[in-house]
Design a protein around this motif. Structure first.
Motif, short mmCIF file in Angstrom:
data_model
loop_
_atom_site.label_atom_id
_atom_site.label_comp_id
_atom_site.label_asym_id
_atom_site.label_seq_id
_atom_site.Cartn_x
_atom_site.Cartn_y
_atom_site.Cartn_z
N ARG A 41 0.82 -1.22 0.00
CA ARG A 41 0.00 0.00 0.00
C ARG A 41 0.85 1.26 0.00
N PHE A 66 -11.81 0.14 -16.60
CA PHE A 66 -12.15 0.25 -15.17
C PHE A 66 -13.66 0.22 -14.95
N LYS A 69 -14.83 2.16 -12.03
CA LYS A 69 -14.14 1.90 -10.77
C LYS A 69 -12.80 2.65 -10.75
N ARG A 70 -12.21 2.73 -9.56
CA ARG A 70 -10.92 3.41 -9.43
C ARG A 70 -9.75 2.44 -9.44
N GLN A 71 -10.00 1.15 -9.15
CA GLN A 71 -8.93 0.18 -9.07
C GLN A 71 -9.21 -0.99 -10.01
N TYR A 106 -15.30 -2.49 -3.05
CA TYR A 106 -13.95 -1.97 -2.88
C TYR A 106 -13.55 -1.05 -4.04
N ALA A 108 -13.43 -1.68 -7.23
CA ALA A 108 -12.41 -2.38 -8.01
C ALA A 108 -13.05 -3.34 -9.01
N VAL A 158 -1.80 -4.46 -11.37
CA VAL A 158 -2.83 -3.69 -10.69
C VAL A 158 -2.67 -2.22 -11.07
N LEU A 160 -4.45 1.93 -10.83
CA LEU A 160 -5.28 2.89 -10.10
C LEU A 160 -5.61 4.03 -11.07
N ARG A 161 -6.88 4.42 -11.08
CA ARG A 161 -7.33 5.51 -11.96
C ARG A 161 -7.63 6.76 -11.15
N GLU A 162 -7.11 7.86 -11.63
CA GLU A 162 -7.44 9.17 -11.06
C GLU A 162 -7.94 10.03 -12.21
N THR A 169 0.38 0.14 -10.25
CA THR A 169 0.76 0.13 -8.85
C THR A 169 1.46 -1.15 -8.39
#
Length: 238
Positions: A41, A66, A69-71, A106, A108, A158, A160-162, A169
Protein backbone atom coordinates in the motif's frame (compact mmCIF):
# COMPACT_ATOMS: atom_id res chain seq x y z
CA UNK A 1 -4.24 -52.94 6.41
CA UNK A 2 -3.31 -50.06 4.13
CA UNK A 3 -0.27 -49.79 1.89
CA UNK A 4 -0.57 -46.02 1.68
CA UNK A 5 2.01 -43.93 3.58
CA UNK A 6 0.46 -42.35 6.65
CA UNK A 7 1.44 -39.72 9.21
CA UNK A 8 2.36 -41.20 12.60
CA UNK A 9 -0.53 -41.84 14.98
CA UNK A 10 -0.17 -40.19 18.42
CA UNK A 11 -2.37 -39.42 21.41
CA UNK A 12 -4.50 -36.28 21.45
CA UNK A 13 -2.25 -34.35 23.84
CA UNK A 14 0.81 -34.93 21.62
CA UNK A 15 -1.16 -33.95 18.52
CA UNK A 16 -2.34 -30.74 20.20
CA UNK A 17 1.22 -29.79 21.17
CA UNK A 18 2.48 -30.33 17.62
CA UNK A 19 -0.47 -28.39 16.21
CA UNK A 20 0.20 -25.43 18.52
CA UNK A 21 3.87 -25.40 17.49
CA UNK A 22 2.83 -25.25 13.85
CA UNK A 23 0.14 -22.68 14.66
CA UNK A 24 2.80 -20.31 16.01
CA UNK A 25 4.58 -20.45 12.65
CA UNK A 26 1.30 -19.99 10.78
CA UNK A 27 0.50 -16.91 12.84
CA UNK A 28 3.98 -15.50 12.20
CA UNK A 29 3.45 -16.03 8.46
CA UNK A 30 0.09 -14.26 8.67
CA UNK A 31 1.68 -11.27 10.38
CA UNK A 32 4.42 -11.20 7.73
CA UNK A 33 1.79 -11.23 4.97
CA UNK A 34 0.07 -8.32 6.73
CA UNK A 35 3.37 -6.43 6.76
CA UNK A 36 3.92 -7.17 3.06
CA UNK A 37 0.42 -5.91 2.25
CA UNK A 38 1.14 -2.76 4.25
CA UNK A 39 4.31 -2.21 2.24
CA UNK A 40 2.37 -2.81 -0.98
CA UNK A 41 0.00 0.00 0.00
CA UNK A 42 3.02 2.26 0.32
CA UNK A 43 4.55 1.46 -3.08
CA UNK A 44 4.96 4.38 -5.46
CA UNK A 45 3.23 4.16 -8.83
CA UNK A 46 4.00 4.97 -12.45
CA UNK A 47 1.74 6.66 -15.00
CA UNK A 48 0.91 4.57 -18.07
CA UNK A 49 -0.05 5.74 -21.57
CA UNK A 50 -3.62 5.94 -22.85
CA UNK A 51 -3.72 2.41 -24.29
CA UNK A 52 -6.55 1.17 -26.46
CA UNK A 53 -7.52 -2.49 -26.12
CA UNK A 54 -10.11 -4.54 -27.96
CA UNK A 55 -13.19 -5.69 -26.10
CA UNK A 56 -16.32 -7.64 -26.95
CA UNK A 57 -17.96 -4.47 -28.26
CA UNK A 58 -14.91 -3.07 -30.06
CA UNK A 59 -12.02 -0.77 -29.14
CA UNK A 60 -11.92 0.43 -25.54
CA UNK A 61 -9.50 2.73 -23.77
CA UNK A 62 -7.70 1.29 -20.77
CA UNK A 63 -9.27 3.96 -18.58
CA UNK A 64 -12.70 2.68 -19.64
CA UNK A 65 -11.80 -0.93 -18.78
CA UNK A 66 -12.15 0.25 -15.17
CA UNK A 67 -15.89 0.53 -15.91
CA UNK A 68 -16.17 3.50 -13.56
CA UNK A 69 -14.14 1.90 -10.77
CA UNK A 70 -10.92 3.41 -9.43
CA UNK A 71 -8.93 0.18 -9.07
CA UNK A 72 -8.29 -2.57 -11.61
CA UNK A 73 -6.69 -6.02 -11.40
CA UNK A 74 -5.59 -7.46 -14.74
CA UNK A 75 -4.73 -11.12 -15.28
CA UNK A 76 -2.66 -11.51 -18.45
CA UNK A 77 -3.69 -14.90 -19.89
CA UNK A 78 -0.97 -16.68 -21.88
CA UNK A 79 -1.80 -17.14 -25.56
CA UNK A 80 -0.39 -19.49 -28.17
CA UNK A 81 -1.41 -18.51 -31.73
CA UNK A 82 -3.20 -21.23 -33.68
CA UNK A 83 -3.67 -23.52 -30.68
CA UNK A 84 -7.07 -25.00 -29.88
CA UNK A 85 -6.28 -25.22 -26.17
CA UNK A 86 -4.47 -22.45 -24.37
CA UNK A 87 -2.33 -22.62 -21.22
CA UNK A 88 -3.98 -25.07 -18.78
CA UNK A 89 -2.59 -23.16 -15.81
CA UNK A 90 -4.18 -19.89 -16.95
CA UNK A 91 -7.36 -21.67 -18.00
CA UNK A 92 -7.74 -23.39 -14.64
CA UNK A 93 -6.65 -20.35 -12.64
CA UNK A 94 -9.19 -17.96 -14.14
CA UNK A 95 -11.96 -20.60 -14.19
CA UNK A 96 -12.29 -20.29 -10.41
CA UNK A 97 -13.40 -16.65 -10.54
CA UNK A 98 -17.17 -16.93 -10.99
CA UNK A 99 -18.39 -14.33 -8.50
CA UNK A 100 -16.51 -11.04 -8.76
CA UNK A 101 -19.27 -8.66 -7.69
CA UNK A 102 -17.80 -8.42 -4.18
CA UNK A 103 -15.11 -6.17 -5.67
CA UNK A 104 -17.76 -3.51 -6.26
CA UNK A 105 -17.66 -2.70 -2.56
CA UNK A 106 -13.95 -1.97 -2.88
CA UNK A 107 -14.32 0.21 -5.98
CA UNK A 108 -12.41 -2.38 -8.01
CA UNK A 109 -12.69 -4.67 -11.03
CA UNK A 110 -10.83 -7.85 -12.15
CA UNK A 111 -10.50 -8.69 -15.87
CA UNK A 112 -8.54 -10.90 -18.25
CA UNK A 113 -6.29 -9.45 -20.97
CA UNK A 114 -4.64 -11.67 -23.56
CA UNK A 115 -2.42 -11.31 -26.62
CA UNK A 116 -4.91 -13.37 -28.64
CA UNK A 117 -7.12 -11.63 -31.24
CA UNK A 118 -10.39 -10.70 -29.60
CA UNK A 119 -12.60 -13.01 -31.68
CA UNK A 120 -10.38 -16.01 -30.94
CA UNK A 121 -10.05 -15.01 -27.29
CA UNK A 122 -13.81 -14.73 -26.81
CA UNK A 123 -14.37 -18.03 -28.59
CA UNK A 124 -11.90 -19.68 -26.22
CA UNK A 125 -13.56 -18.02 -23.24
CA UNK A 126 -16.89 -19.53 -24.26
CA UNK A 127 -15.38 -22.93 -24.99
CA UNK A 128 -13.91 -23.28 -21.49
CA UNK A 129 -16.81 -21.58 -19.69
CA UNK A 130 -14.79 -18.66 -18.34
CA UNK A 131 -16.93 -16.10 -16.49
CA UNK A 132 -14.54 -13.12 -16.47
CA UNK A 133 -14.55 -10.20 -18.90
CA UNK A 134 -11.85 -10.53 -21.57
CA UNK A 135 -9.92 -7.95 -23.58
CA UNK A 136 -7.26 -8.28 -26.26
CA UNK A 137 -3.96 -6.43 -26.46
CA UNK A 138 -3.08 -7.99 -29.84
CA UNK A 139 -3.02 -4.57 -31.52
CA UNK A 140 -1.53 -2.69 -28.57
CA UNK A 141 1.81 -2.63 -26.78
CA UNK A 142 -0.02 -2.72 -23.44
CA UNK A 143 0.80 -6.35 -22.61
CA UNK A 144 4.43 -6.09 -23.66
CA UNK A 145 4.87 -2.88 -21.68
CA UNK A 146 3.61 -4.40 -18.43
CA UNK A 147 5.46 -7.72 -18.42
CA UNK A 148 3.18 -9.87 -20.58
CA UNK A 149 4.62 -9.78 -24.13
CA UNK A 150 3.52 -12.02 -27.01
CA UNK A 151 4.79 -15.54 -26.34
CA UNK A 152 5.60 -14.59 -22.75
CA UNK A 153 4.45 -15.85 -19.37
CA UNK A 154 1.26 -14.89 -17.61
CA UNK A 155 1.30 -11.89 -15.30
CA UNK A 156 -0.84 -9.91 -12.88
CA UNK A 157 -0.91 -6.13 -12.87
CA UNK A 158 -2.83 -3.69 -10.69
CA UNK A 159 -3.80 -0.18 -11.75
CA UNK A 160 -5.28 2.89 -10.10
CA UNK A 161 -7.33 5.51 -11.96
CA UNK A 162 -7.44 9.17 -11.06
CA UNK A 163 -9.84 10.84 -13.47
CA UNK A 164 -8.67 9.84 -16.96
CA UNK A 165 -5.12 9.11 -15.83
CA UNK A 166 -4.09 5.50 -15.14
CA UNK A 167 -1.21 4.43 -12.91
CA UNK A 168 0.43 1.03 -12.53
CA UNK A 169 0.76 0.13 -8.85
CA UNK A 170 1.82 -3.55 -8.64
CA UNK A 171 2.99 -6.50 -10.73
CA UNK A 172 3.76 -10.16 -10.21
CA UNK A 173 4.09 -13.40 -12.17
CA UNK A 174 4.87 -17.10 -11.66
CA UNK A 175 4.22 -18.23 -8.07
CA UNK A 176 3.56 -14.65 -7.01
CA UNK A 177 0.03 -15.16 -8.36
CA UNK A 178 -0.72 -17.98 -5.92
CA UNK A 179 -2.02 -15.53 -3.33
CA UNK A 180 -4.93 -14.81 -5.68
CA UNK A 181 -6.19 -18.38 -5.80
CA UNK A 182 -7.99 -20.59 -3.32
CA UNK A 183 -6.97 -23.80 -5.08
CA UNK A 184 -3.43 -24.11 -3.73
CA UNK A 185 -4.50 -22.87 -0.29
CA UNK A 186 -6.98 -25.74 -0.07
CA UNK A 187 -4.58 -28.34 -1.49
CA UNK A 188 -1.80 -27.27 0.88
CA UNK A 189 -4.07 -28.11 3.84
CA UNK A 190 -4.22 -31.77 2.77
CA UNK A 191 -1.91 -34.33 4.44
CA UNK A 192 -0.32 -35.17 1.07
CA UNK A 193 -0.24 -31.56 -0.15
CA UNK A 194 0.29 -30.87 -3.85
CA UNK A 195 2.08 -34.18 -4.35
CA UNK A 196 4.68 -32.59 -6.64
CA UNK A 197 8.28 -33.73 -6.74
CA UNK A 198 9.77 -30.35 -5.85
CA UNK A 199 7.95 -30.20 -2.49
CA UNK A 200 9.53 -31.16 0.83
CA UNK A 201 7.44 -34.17 1.90
CA UNK A 202 8.08 -37.16 4.17
CA UNK A 203 9.73 -40.16 2.56
CA UNK A 204 7.23 -42.35 0.74
CA UNK A 205 4.65 -39.59 0.26
CA UNK A 206 2.97 -39.69 -3.19
CA UNK A 207 4.78 -37.33 -5.53
CA UNK A 208 4.39 -36.66 -9.24
CA UNK A 209 6.04 -34.34 -11.77
CA UNK A 210 5.07 -30.68 -11.39
CA UNK A 211 1.74 -29.77 -13.00
CA UNK A 212 0.84 -33.41 -13.74
CA UNK A 213 -2.20 -33.31 -11.43
CA UNK A 214 -3.49 -30.03 -12.81
CA UNK A 215 -6.65 -30.24 -14.96
CA UNK A 216 -6.09 -29.84 -18.68
CA UNK A 217 -7.83 -27.08 -20.58
CA UNK A 218 -10.00 -29.79 -22.14
CA UNK A 219 -11.03 -30.89 -18.65
CA UNK A 220 -12.02 -27.34 -17.71
CA UNK A 221 -14.09 -27.07 -20.90
CA UNK A 222 -15.83 -30.36 -20.15
CA UNK A 223 -16.71 -29.18 -16.63
CA UNK A 224 -17.61 -25.55 -17.25
CA UNK A 225 -17.83 -24.94 -21.01
CA UNK A 226 -20.94 -23.89 -22.90
CA UNK A 227 -21.91 -27.48 -23.64
CA UNK A 228 -21.28 -28.79 -20.14
CA UNK A 229 -24.76 -27.98 -18.86
CA UNK A 230 -26.50 -27.58 -22.20
CA UNK A 231 -26.69 -23.80 -22.03
CA UNK A 232 -24.59 -20.78 -22.90
CA UNK A 233 -23.05 -18.96 -19.94
CA UNK A 234 -24.52 -15.49 -19.41
CA UNK A 235 -22.56 -12.58 -20.78
CA UNK A 236 -20.75 -10.63 -18.09
CA UNK A 237 -19.97 -6.93 -18.08
CA UNK A 238 -18.93 -4.68 -20.93
Amino acid sequence: MTTHPLPPVVDTATWERRLQTLRAREKAATRELDAIAAERRRLPMVEVPDYTLEGEDGPVRLVDVFDGKRQLIVYHHMWFPGKEWQCPGCTGFTAQFTRLEFLDGYDARFVVVTQGPIDEALAYKRRVGNRMTWYSTADSSFGADVGAPPGGEFAVNVFLREGDTVYRTWHTSCRGAEQLTHTFALIDLLPYGRQEEWQDSPEGWPQSPAYSRWPRSEDIAALYGAGADGAERPRQGR
